[in-house]
Design a protein around this motif. Structure first.
Motif, PDB file in Angstrom:
ATOM      1  N   SER A  55       0.814  -1.218   0.000  1.00  0.00           N
ATOM      2  CA  SER A  55       0.000   0.000   0.000  1.00  0.00           C
ATOM      3  C   SER A  55       0.849   1.269   0.000  1.00  0.00           C
ATOM      4  O   SER A  55       0.553   2.221  -0.733  1.00  0.00           O
ATOM      5  CB  SER A  55      -0.932   0.012   1.212  1.00  0.00           C
ATOM      6  OG  SER A  55      -1.841  -1.051   1.131  1.00  0.00           O
ATOM      7  N   VAL A  56       1.906   1.292   0.799  1.00  0.00           N
ATOM      8  CA  VAL A  56       2.772   2.474   0.842  1.00  0.00           C
ATOM      9  C   VAL A  56       3.458   2.668  -0.503  1.00  0.00           C
ATOM     10  O   VAL A  56       3.519   3.782  -1.030  1.00  0.00           O
ATOM     11  CB  VAL A  56       3.805   2.370   1.989  1.00  0.00           C
ATOM     12  CG1 VAL A  56       4.849   3.465   1.888  1.00  0.00           C
ATOM     13  CG2 VAL A  56       3.103   2.424   3.337  1.00  0.00           C
ATOM     14  N   ASP A  57       3.943   1.576  -1.100  1.00  0.00           N
ATOM     15  CA  ASP A  57       4.584   1.685  -2.411  1.00  0.00           C
ATOM     16  C   ASP A  57       3.586   2.124  -3.477  1.00  0.00           C
ATOM     17  O   ASP A  57       3.935   2.908  -4.371  1.00  0.00           O
ATOM     18  CB  ASP A  57       5.238   0.364  -2.808  1.00  0.00           C
ATOM     19  CG  ASP A  57       6.499   0.077  -2.024  1.00  0.00           C
ATOM     20  OD1 ASP A  57       6.964   0.980  -1.292  1.00  0.00           O
ATOM     21  OD2 ASP A  57       7.032  -1.044  -2.127  1.00  0.00           O
ATOM     22  N   ALA A  58       2.347   1.659  -3.391  1.00  0.00           N
ATOM     23  CA  ALA A  58       1.331   2.091  -4.349  1.00  0.00           C
ATOM     24  C   ALA A  58       1.064   3.588  -4.210  1.00  0.00           C
ATOM     25  O   ALA A  58       0.889   4.291  -5.207  1.00  0.00           O
ATOM     26  CB  ALA A  58       0.040   1.290  -4.156  1.00  0.00           C
ATOM     27  N   LEU A  59       1.072   4.084  -2.979  1.00  0.00           N
ATOM     28  CA  LEU A  59       0.865   5.518  -2.761  1.00  0.00           C
ATOM     29  C   LEU A  59       2.060   6.326  -3.260  1.00  0.00           C
ATOM     30  O   LEU A  59       1.890   7.377  -3.887  1.00  0.00           O
ATOM     31  CB  LEU A  59       0.595   5.797  -1.286  1.00  0.00           C
ATOM     32  CG  LEU A  59       0.204   7.226  -0.921  1.00  0.00           C
ATOM     33  CD1 LEU A  59      -0.979   7.724  -1.745  1.00  0.00           C
ATOM     34  CD2 LEU A  59      -0.117   7.308   0.565  1.00  0.00           C
ATOM     35  N   ILE A  60       3.259   5.838  -3.042  1.00  0.00           N
ATOM     36  CA  ILE A  60       4.448   6.509  -3.585  1.00  0.00           C
ATOM     37  C   ILE A  60       4.370   6.543  -5.106  1.00  0.00           C
ATOM     38  O   ILE A  60       4.634   7.576  -5.733  1.00  0.00           O
ATOM     39  CB  ILE A  60       5.734   5.801  -3.107  1.00  0.00           C
ATOM     40  CG1 ILE A  60       5.937   6.029  -1.608  1.00  0.00           C
ATOM     41  CG2 ILE A  60       6.953   6.273  -3.907  1.00  0.00           C
ATOM     42  CD1 ILE A  60       7.021   5.165  -0.981  1.00  0.00           C
ATOM     43  N   ALA A  61       3.985   5.427  -5.703  1.00  0.00           N
ATOM     44  CA  ALA A  61       3.843   5.370  -7.168  1.00  0.00           C
ATOM     45  C   ALA A  61       2.806   6.381  -7.640  1.00  0.00           C
ATOM     46  O   ALA A  61       3.032   7.104  -8.624  1.00  0.00           O
ATOM     47  CB  ALA A  61       3.464   3.956  -7.608  1.00  0.00           C
ATOM     48  N   GLN A  62       1.683   6.465  -6.943  1.00  0.00           N
ATOM     49  CA  GLN A  62       0.631   7.416  -7.323  1.00  0.00           C
ATOM     50  C   GLN A  62       1.113   8.853  -7.245  1.00  0.00           C
ATOM     51  O   GLN A  62       0.835   9.655  -8.132  1.00  0.00           O
ATOM     52  CB  GLN A  62      -0.615   7.218  -6.448  1.00  0.00           C
ATOM     53  CG  GLN A  62      -1.627   8.340  -6.506  1.00  0.00           C
ATOM     54  CD  GLN A  62      -2.119   8.682  -7.899  1.00  0.00           C
ATOM     55  OE1 GLN A  62      -2.087   7.841  -8.792  1.00  0.00           O
ATOM     56  NE2 GLN A  62      -2.562   9.902  -8.112  1.00  0.00           N
ATOM     57  N   LEU A  63       1.834   9.184  -6.200  1.00  0.00           N
ATOM     58  CA  LEU A  63       2.342  10.553  -6.079  1.00  0.00           C
ATOM     59  C   LEU A  63       3.304  10.880  -7.215  1.00  0.00           C
ATOM     60  O   LEU A  63       3.310  11.997  -7.735  1.00  0.00           O
ATOM     61  CB  LEU A  63       3.003  10.760  -4.719  1.00  0.00           C
ATOM     62  CG  LEU A  63       2.040  10.755  -3.526  1.00  0.00           C
ATOM     63  CD1 LEU A  63       2.822  10.761  -2.217  1.00  0.00           C
ATOM     64  CD2 LEU A  63       1.076  11.916  -3.591  1.00  0.00           C
ATOM     65  N   ALA A  64       4.105   9.919  -7.616  1.00  0.00           N
ATOM     66  CA  ALA A  64       5.011  10.127  -8.749  1.00  0.00           C
ATOM     67  C   ALA A  64       4.220  10.318 -10.039  1.00  0.00           C
ATOM     68  O   ALA A  64       4.502  11.230 -10.823  1.00  0.00           O
ATOM     69  CB  ALA A  64       5.975   8.949  -8.881  1.00  0.00           C
ATOM     70  N   VAL A  65       3.219   9.480 -10.254  1.00  0.00           N
ATOM     71  CA  VAL A  65       2.394   9.577 -11.455  1.00  0.00           C
ATOM     72  C   VAL A  65       1.656  10.920 -11.485  1.00  0.00           C
ATOM     73  O   VAL A  65       1.697  11.637 -12.491  1.00  0.00           O
ATOM     74  CB  VAL A  65       1.381   8.398 -11.523  1.00  0.00           C
ATOM     75  CG1 VAL A  65       0.349   8.624 -12.622  1.00  0.00           C
ATOM     76  CG2 VAL A  65       2.111   7.073 -11.747  1.00  0.00           C
ATOM     77  N   ALA A  66       0.991  11.260 -10.383  1.00  0.00           N
ATOM     78  CA  ALA A  66       0.179  12.484 -10.347  1.00  0.00           C
ATOM     79  C   ALA A  66       1.023  13.731 -10.562  1.00  0.00           C
ATOM     80  O   ALA A  66       0.571  14.689 -11.193  1.00  0.00           O
ATOM     81  CB  ALA A  66      -0.558  12.574  -9.008  1.00  0.00           C
ATOM     82  N   GLY A  67       2.246  13.715 -10.067  1.00  0.00           N
ATOM     83  CA  GLY A  67       3.113  14.883 -10.210  1.00  0.00           C
ATOM     84  C   GLY A  67       3.954  14.875 -11.468  1.00  0.00           C
ATOM     85  O   GLY A  67       4.715  15.804 -11.706  1.00  0.00           O
ATOM     86  N   GLY A  68       3.827  13.818 -12.263  1.00  0.00           N
ATOM     87  CA  GLY A  68       4.637  13.713 -13.478  1.00  0.00           C
ATOM     88  C   GLY A  68       6.104  13.517 -13.164  1.00  0.00           C
ATOM     89  O   GLY A  68       6.973  13.924 -13.935  1.00  0.00           O
ATOM     90  N   HIS A  69       6.392  12.885 -12.025  1.00  0.00           N
ATOM     91  CA  HIS A  69       7.772  12.692 -11.587  1.00  0.00           C
ATOM     92  C   HIS A  69       8.338  11.368 -12.062  1.00  0.00           C
ATOM     93  O   HIS A  69       7.612  10.388 -12.250  1.00  0.00           O
ATOM     94  CB  HIS A  69       7.851  12.723 -10.057  1.00  0.00           C
ATOM     95  CG  HIS A  69       7.317  13.972  -9.451  1.00  0.00           C
ATOM     96  ND1 HIS A  69       7.927  15.196  -9.597  1.00  0.00           N
ATOM     97  CD2 HIS A  69       6.211  14.194  -8.710  1.00  0.00           C
ATOM     98  CE1 HIS A  69       7.225  16.112  -8.972  1.00  0.00           C
ATOM     99  NE2 HIS A  69       6.181  15.541  -8.417  1.00  0.00           N
ATOM    100  N   LEU A  70       9.640  11.343 -12.230  1.00  0.00           N
ATOM    101  CA  LEU A  70      10.393  10.127 -12.503  1.00  0.00           C
ATOM    102  C   LEU A  70      10.830   9.578 -11.157  1.00  0.00           C
ATOM    103  O   LEU A  70      11.451  10.294 -10.361  1.00  0.00           O
ATOM    104  CB  LEU A  70      11.612  10.451 -13.376  1.00  0.00           C
ATOM    105  CG  LEU A  70      12.546   9.313 -13.725  1.00  0.00           C
ATOM    106  CD1 LEU A  70      11.865   8.335 -14.673  1.00  0.00           C
ATOM    107  CD2 LEU A  70      13.809   9.869 -14.373  1.00  0.00           C
TER     108      LEU A  70
END
Length: 94
Positions: A55-70
């Motif tokens: 769950s924590v990794d999924a949230l980290i992934a989402q924050l990267a996706v939403a912010g357009g981050h690599l």
């Protein structure tokens, strides 16, 4: 969350100071309700594809996706997840 994960466990005090100082220069990303919902979608998509992501990794992934981050990581779970969701993960050239 990334800062929390880096500081948890058996990290020497000097290394903790180095990590804290390095993170002071980075933008702090605060998840909102939509991020939690989308993170669940990332986790579910990965699970359907046979990839386990916490769950924590999924949230980290989402924050990267939403912010357009690599996402810079050595965690292979993120690399596997990126094959099934719209997550950009840094890969060393070579």
């Amino acid at each position: 969350m990334i800062l929390l994960e880096l500081l948890r466990g058996f990290v020497p005090r000097q290394a903790q100071e180095t990590i804290r100082t390095a993170f002071d220069a980075l933008e702090f990303l605060e998840p909102n309700r939509t991020d939690y919902v989308e993170a669940a979608g990332i986790g579910n998509s990965c699970r359907r594809a046979g990839v386990q992501i916490g769950s924590v990794d999924a949230l980290i992934a989402q924050l990267a996706v939403a912010g357009g981050h690599l996402l810079l990581t050595t965690d292979q779970d993120f690399h596997r997840a990126a094959e099934h969701v719209d997550l950009r993960v840094w890969r060393p050239s070579g």
